[in-house]
Write an enzyme that holds these catalytic residues in place. Structure first.
Site, PDB file in Angstrom:
ATOM      1  N   CYS A  97     -12.327   5.526   8.841  1.00 37.76           N
ATOM      2  CA  CYS A  97     -11.174   4.981   9.733  1.00 37.76           C
ATOM      3  C   CYS A  97     -11.323   5.040  11.047  1.00 37.76           C
ATOM      4  CB  CYS A  97      -9.994   5.586   8.747  1.00 37.76           C
ATOM      5  SG  CYS A  97      -8.239   5.173   9.749  1.00 37.76           S
ATOM      6  N   GLU A  98     -11.063   4.225  11.960  1.00 37.63           N
ATOM      7  CA  GLU A  98     -11.026   4.412  13.366  1.00 37.63           C
ATOM      8  C   GLU A  98      -9.694   4.894  14.105  1.00 37.63           C
ATOM      9  OE1 GLU A  98      -9.494   0.323  15.201  1.00 37.63           O
ATOM     10  OE2 GLU A  98     -11.470   0.403  14.674  1.00 37.63           O
ATOM     11  N   HIS A  99      -8.575   5.119  12.915  1.00 39.68           N
ATOM     12  CA  HIS A  99      -7.513   5.675  13.564  1.00 39.68           C
ATOM     13  C   HIS A  99      -7.558   7.433  13.394  1.00 39.68           C
ATOM     14  CE1 HIS A  99      -5.924   1.760  12.484  1.00 39.68           C
ATOM     15  NE2 HIS A  99      -6.045   1.638  13.739  1.00 39.68           N
ATOM     16  N   HIS A 100      -8.152   7.752  12.186  1.00 34.48           N
ATOM     17  CA  HIS A 100      -8.121   9.202  11.932  1.00 34.48           C
ATOM     18  C   HIS A 100      -9.383   9.784  11.751  1.00 34.48           C
ATOM     19  CE1 HIS A 100      -4.034   7.582  10.704  1.00 34.48           C
ATOM     20  NE2 HIS A 100      -3.615   8.807  11.207  1.00 34.48           N
ATOM     21  N   GLN A 138     -10.759  -1.775   7.570  1.00 37.24           N
ATOM     22  CA  GLN A 138     -11.017  -2.542   6.169  1.00 37.24           C
ATOM     23  C   GLN A 138     -10.783  -3.862   6.546  1.00 37.24           C
ATOM     24  OE1 GLN A 138     -10.052  -1.165   2.338  1.00 37.24           O
ATOM     25  NE2 GLN A 138      -9.994  -3.188   1.630  1.00 37.24           N
ATOM     26  N   HIS A 166      -8.461   4.797   1.274  1.00 35.41           N
ATOM     27  CA  HIS A 166      -8.326   5.436   2.433  1.00 35.41           C
ATOM     28  C   HIS A 166      -7.842   6.972   2.507  1.00 35.41           C
ATOM     29  CE1 HIS A 166      -8.767   1.557   4.939  1.00 35.41           C
ATOM     30  NE2 HIS A 166      -8.651   0.968   3.710  1.00 35.41           N
ATOM     31  N   CYS A 168      -7.193   8.406   4.817  1.00 35.18           N
ATOM     32  CA  CYS A 168      -6.166   9.163   5.908  1.00 35.18           C
ATOM     33  C   CYS A 168      -4.857   8.579   5.262  1.00 35.18           C
ATOM     34  CB  CYS A 168      -6.381   8.087   7.162  1.00 35.18           C
ATOM     35  SG  CYS A 168      -6.272   6.211   6.632  1.00 35.18           S
TER      36      CYS A 168
END
Length: 206
Positions: A97-100, A138, A166, A168
């Site tokens: 995940c690019e956020h976490h 995704q 996910h 996250c």
């Protein structure tokens, strides 16, 4: 395809809009994170962790150095009288995940209907892996896989579905394990023909 658009598919080190850090700097960054987490990076159990993490990142994010368009370049036209869809289901997928920056784990299902040429089945799986081994959402990954196959092979249509969990969401935040996110993208005949979409989904579900 022009050079600017091609950067969507591969990012060479010299093309980064920033200076890529050295391995030594990357290892030091891991040491900083260990200290921030509350532990001592010099203790025996953690002394070799920074280089291990950097090596792991090279593997996790190896997709940045690969161009899926090149993977799909070698095709063949000898497909006899075959005029139906080609489906690969349950392609194992591990991304981040690019956020976490925590894992996304699941399966990808890919279909296309050849127009004049086909590609080796392993190439489709490799394309999935290239995009998965990058920092992702995704939704973006689903679109990227469909778009490059559609652009490179010029088939009658493409269908892509990804089902993934996910971490996250399962390990932090709302902490809801076993929630599966489903995304899809269709082009060409898959977009125009709801019956073909339904058939693809039924084949995926087995």
């Amino acid at each position: 395809m022009d050079a600017i658009a091609d950067k969507v598919y591969r990012i060479e080190p010299e093309e980064h809009p920033f200076q890529r850090p050295s391995r030594k700097e990357a290892e030091e960054a891991v040491r900083v994170l260990i200290r921030w987490a509350g532990d001592d990076p010099s203790r025996e159990g953690l002394a070799d962790t920074p280089p291990r993490v950097v090596r792991a990142y090279e593997e996790f994010f190896s997709g940045y150095g690969e161009n899926p368009r090149e993977i799909l370049q070698r095709t063949f036209e000898e497909i006899g009288n075959y005029d139906d869809i080609v489906v690969l289901r349950d392609i194992a997928l591990e991304s981040h995940c690019e956020h976490h920056m925590v894992p996304i784990v699941g399966r990808a299902h890919v279909a296309y209907k050849p127009r004049r040429r086909a590609v080796g089945l392993s190439k489709i799986a490799r394309v999935v892996e290239v995009f998965a081994r990058r920092l992702q959402t995704q939704e973006t990954m689903t679109a990227q896989i469909a778009d490059i196959i559609d652009d490179a092979l010029q088939p009658e249509g493409v269908g892509v579905m990804i089902e993934a969990e996910h971490q996250c969401m399962s390990l932090r935040g709302v902490r809801k394990p076993d929630v599966v996110t489903v995304t899809s993208k269709f082009t060409g005949v898959f977009l125009e023909d709801a019956g073909l979409q339904d058939r693809f989904v039924r084949m995926v579900r087995g």
